[in-house]
Design a protein around this motif. Structure first.
Motif, PDB file in Angstrom:
ATOM      1  N   ILE A  93      34.778  38.762  32.743  1.00  0.00           N
ATOM      2  CA  ILE A  93      35.069  37.520  33.491  1.00  0.00           C
ATOM      3  C   ILE A  93      34.501  37.553  34.725  1.00  0.00           C
ATOM      4  O   ILE A  93      34.422  38.472  35.448  1.00  0.00           O
ATOM      5  CB  ILE A  93      36.606  37.662  33.611  1.00  0.00           C
ATOM      6  CG1 ILE A  93      37.541  37.306  32.342  1.00  0.00           C
ATOM      7  CG2 ILE A  93      37.165  36.578  34.772  1.00  0.00           C
ATOM      8  CD1 ILE A  93      38.915  37.734  32.665  1.00  0.00           C
ATOM      9  N   HIS A 117      34.133  35.418  38.329  1.00  0.00           N
ATOM     10  CA  HIS A 117      34.785  34.277  39.122  1.00  0.00           C
ATOM     11  C   HIS A 117      34.152  34.293  40.498  1.00  0.00           C
ATOM     12  O   HIS A 117      34.051  35.285  41.501  1.00  0.00           O
ATOM     13  CB  HIS A 117      36.194  34.584  39.485  1.00  0.00           C
ATOM     14  CG  HIS A 117      37.072  33.460  40.084  1.00  0.00           C
ATOM     15  ND1 HIS A 117      36.993  32.193  39.653  1.00  0.00           N
ATOM     16  CD2 HIS A 117      37.704  33.707  41.235  1.00  0.00           C
ATOM     17  CE1 HIS A 117      37.643  31.530  40.381  1.00  0.00           C
ATOM     18  NE2 HIS A 117      38.145  32.293  41.318  1.00  0.00           N
ATOM     19  N   ARG A 118      33.258  33.044  40.795  1.00  0.00           N
ATOM     20  CA  ARG A 118      32.623  32.948  42.041  1.00  0.00           C
ATOM     21  C   ARG A 118      31.716  34.037  42.406  1.00  0.00           C
ATOM     22  O   ARG A 118      31.701  34.496  43.666  1.00  0.00           O
ATOM     23  CB  ARG A 118      33.727  32.720  43.326  1.00  0.00           C
ATOM     24  CG  ARG A 118      34.494  31.551  42.977  1.00  0.00           C
ATOM     25  CD  ARG A 118      35.687  31.068  43.958  1.00  0.00           C
ATOM     26  NE  ARG A 118      36.446  29.964  43.893  1.00  0.00           N
ATOM     27  CZ  ARG A 118      37.478  29.688  44.486  1.00  0.00           C
ATOM     28  NH1 ARG A 118      37.707  30.419  45.488  1.00  0.00           N
ATOM     29  NH2 ARG A 118      38.023  28.628  44.068  1.00  0.00           N
ATOM     30  N   ALA A 152      34.976  40.170  37.969  1.00  0.00           N
ATOM     31  CA  ALA A 152      36.415  40.622  37.891  1.00  0.00           C
ATOM     32  C   ALA A 152      36.674  41.514  36.990  1.00  0.00           C
ATOM     33  O   ALA A 152      37.515  42.409  37.220  1.00  0.00           O
ATOM     34  CB  ALA A 152      37.284  39.432  37.746  1.00  0.00           C
ATOM     35  N   ASN A 176      35.954  43.950  39.484  1.00  0.00           N
ATOM     36  CA  ASN A 176      35.657  43.447  40.810  1.00  0.00           C
ATOM     37  C   ASN A 176      34.353  43.902  41.680  1.00  0.00           C
ATOM     38  O   ASN A 176      34.351  44.489  42.716  1.00  0.00           O
ATOM     39  CB  ASN A 176      36.993  43.666  42.005  1.00  0.00           C
ATOM     40  CG  ASN A 176      38.260  43.083  41.313  1.00  0.00           C
ATOM     41  OD1 ASN A 176      38.377  42.021  40.828  1.00  0.00           O
ATOM     42  ND2 ASN A 176      39.362  43.986  41.557  1.00  0.00           N
ATOM     43  N   ALA A 206      40.999  27.807  36.190  1.00  0.00           N
ATOM     44  CA  ALA A 206      41.371  28.014  37.757  1.00  0.00           C
ATOM     45  C   ALA A 206      40.586  29.438  38.167  1.00  0.00           C
ATOM     46  O   ALA A 206      40.353  29.407  39.267  1.00  0.00           O
ATOM     47  CB  ALA A 206      42.981  27.853  37.759  1.00  0.00           C
ATOM     48  N   ARG A 207      40.692  30.338  37.335  1.00  0.00           N
ATOM     49  CA  ARG A 207      40.016  31.747  37.652  1.00  0.00           C
ATOM     50  C   ARG A 207      38.955  32.005  36.787  1.00  0.00           C
ATOM     51  O   ARG A 207      38.620  33.277  36.527  1.00  0.00           O
ATOM     52  CB  ARG A 207      41.186  32.604  37.589  1.00  0.00           C
ATOM     53  CG  ARG A 207      42.546  32.600  38.875  1.00  0.00           C
ATOM     54  CD  ARG A 207      43.547  33.268  38.299  1.00  0.00           C
ATOM     55  NE  ARG A 207      44.224  32.849  37.073  1.00  0.00           N
ATOM     56  CZ  ARG A 207      45.293  31.916  37.345  1.00  0.00           C
ATOM     57  NH1 ARG A 207      45.448  31.110  38.673  1.00  0.00           N
ATOM     58  NH2 ARG A 207      45.809  31.392  36.176  1.00  0.00           N
ATOM     59  N   SER A 208      38.319  31.210  36.169  1.00  0.00           N
ATOM     60  CA  SER A 208      37.184  31.394  35.566  1.00  0.00           C
ATOM     61  C   SER A 208      37.031  32.026  34.145  1.00  0.00           C
ATOM     62  O   SER A 208      36.396  32.892  33.826  1.00  0.00           O
ATOM     63  CB  SER A 208      35.926  32.001  36.451  1.00  0.00           C
ATOM     64  OG  SER A 208      35.593  31.120  37.584  1.00  0.00           O
ATOM     65  N   ALA A 209      38.444  32.214  33.879  1.00  0.00           N
ATOM     66  CA  ALA A 209      38.709  33.069  32.763  1.00  0.00           C
ATOM     67  C   ALA A 209      38.992  32.034  31.274  1.00  0.00           C
ATOM     68  O   ALA A 209      39.728  32.598  30.498  1.00  0.00           O
ATOM     69  CB  ALA A 209      40.055  33.772  32.807  1.00  0.00           C
TER      70      ALA A 209
END
Length: 385
Positions: free
Chosen positions: A157, A159-160, A164, A173, A236-239
């Motif tokens: 995953i 995200h931006r 993550a 992260n 919403a959270r790239s998942a």
């Protein structure tokens, strides 16, 4: 007293930038054309085309490509986009290796894919990726002129720009986009590999001309990328598309899942039983696909293995009503067998079965996808310079 309001107007510079972009996009999409044809494609006057073409030729962004003779008229010079003089670097990171490639801004590879094995992944993985990226940028500069950006795919995953979570790499992260941007001083784009595969196949592979498509990527996990009307759907959270976290049955309510979801955990357990001698989960999954196709896997295990894979395929097909479902990753070990097994499980069980097919670009899918995505970003900066 009436307050005055300023009107928003476009400056001459802005208009020129927009027109430059229109000309370069037309040449990139349409191939070699004459000035007259370029005027038709862009709607710009012949005088504006002449001025822009002169500037772009001097800058090396376009070049002449022969002449075309027309009846009753003078020969006309053909013009083409010369994105190969500027390039981007793309890398595909897995638990076993980093694959890197230089791509021109026209989307064509400049040279061959370089493969760097990662034998001591657990202790030096991030340091290795940084060093390989810097070497790839240096190589791109040598063979492709100015390097304008770096694109990276990872099996997890993203995200931006933040990786993550990826069980395959052991990262959580990790701000990979910022790290590589600081190290290379270039724009960086980090993508989930399933998203990159879906976009690459939509742009240049099996899903060209289609509107809504999805990839289904099988490895030690099961993930999907969704392209809708030319745009990746991330959630919403790239998942979005993490179908490995679907529940296999109600017993999933009695467990918690961190590295892998319920569906892919069950799938991995079966693969290990089918191929107990495999050194890694990913290799066990690939071996299981091969053994199922050849008839060497126990029939009941093979049946359950593909039942679980069909759960993931059904979820994506139902949720997004895709025109096509593209099988990638370990599915490529026996593509036609996998297509047939998943298709027969969906027919009569979901409202609309998409066209199920193998990816067309093979090992180039993820690199192509992140490359095409990155080119869309960096070419705007190049065009508007």
């Amino acid at each position: 007293m009436t307050a005055s309001r300023s009107r928003r107007t476009a400056t001459t510079k802005v208009v020129t930038q927009i027109n430059r972009t229109a000309v370069l996009d037309a040449l990139r999409d349409s191939g070699p054309v004459t000035r007259r044809r370029l005027s038709d494609l862009t709607g710009l006057s012949s005088a504006t085309i002449e001025r822009l073409v002169g500037a772009l030729l001097r800058e090396g962004l376009i070049e002449q490509d022969g002449v075309v003779r027309q009846a009753g008229g003078r020969p006309s010079t053909l013009l083409k986009y010369s994105g190969g003089r500027r390039s981007v670097v793309v890398l595909e990171v897995s638990a076993e290796a980093v694959r890197s490639l230089t791509i021109g801004l026209d989307g064509d590879p400049l040279g061959d894919v370089a493969v760097t094995p990662l034998s001591d992944w657990s202790s030096r993985h991030l340091t290795d990726v940084i060093e390989i990226t810097k070497q790839a940028v240096a190589h791109a500069t040598d063979i492709g002129g100015e390097c304008l950006g770096v694109g990276v795919t990872v099996p997890g995953i993203v995200h931006r720009g933040l990786v993550a979570k990826t069980a395959e790499l052991g990262w959580q992260n990790v701000p990979l986009e910022q790290i590589l941007r600081d190290q290379t001083k270039l724009p960086v784009l980090v993508m989930n590999d399933a998203n990159a595969i879906a976009y690459g196949e939509w742009r240049r592979g099996a899903a060209r001309e289609l509107s809504t498509v999805a990839s289904l990527v099988l490895g030690s996990g099961l993930g999907s990328g969704i392209v809708n009307d030319g745009h990746l759907y991330l959630g919403a959270r790239s998942a979005a598309g993490e179908v490995g976290f679907l529940f296999g049955d109600v017993t999933a309510m009695r467990r918690y899942f961190t590295d892998h979801g319920d569906l892919e955990s069950r799938m991995n357990e079966i693969a290990r039983r089918i191929s107990p001698g495999s050194p890694t989960t990913a290799s066990a999954v690939r071996s299981a696909v091969e053994m199922c196709a050849s008839g060497d896997a126990p029939a009941d295990e093979a049946e359950l293995f593909f039942d679980l894979l069909a759960f993931g395929a059904a979820a994506i097909s139902i949720a997004f009503d895709t025109e096509a479902l593209l099988l990638a990753g370990a599915f490529e070990a026996a593509p036609q067998h996998c297509v047939a097994e998943i298709e027969r499980r969906l027919v009569g069980r979901i409202a609309s079965v998409p066209t199920i097919m193998p990816i067309a670009l093979g090992s180039m899918s993820a690199l192509t996808g992140v490359g095409e995505s990155l080119i869309r970003i960096v070419r705007e900066a190049t065009y508007l310079a």
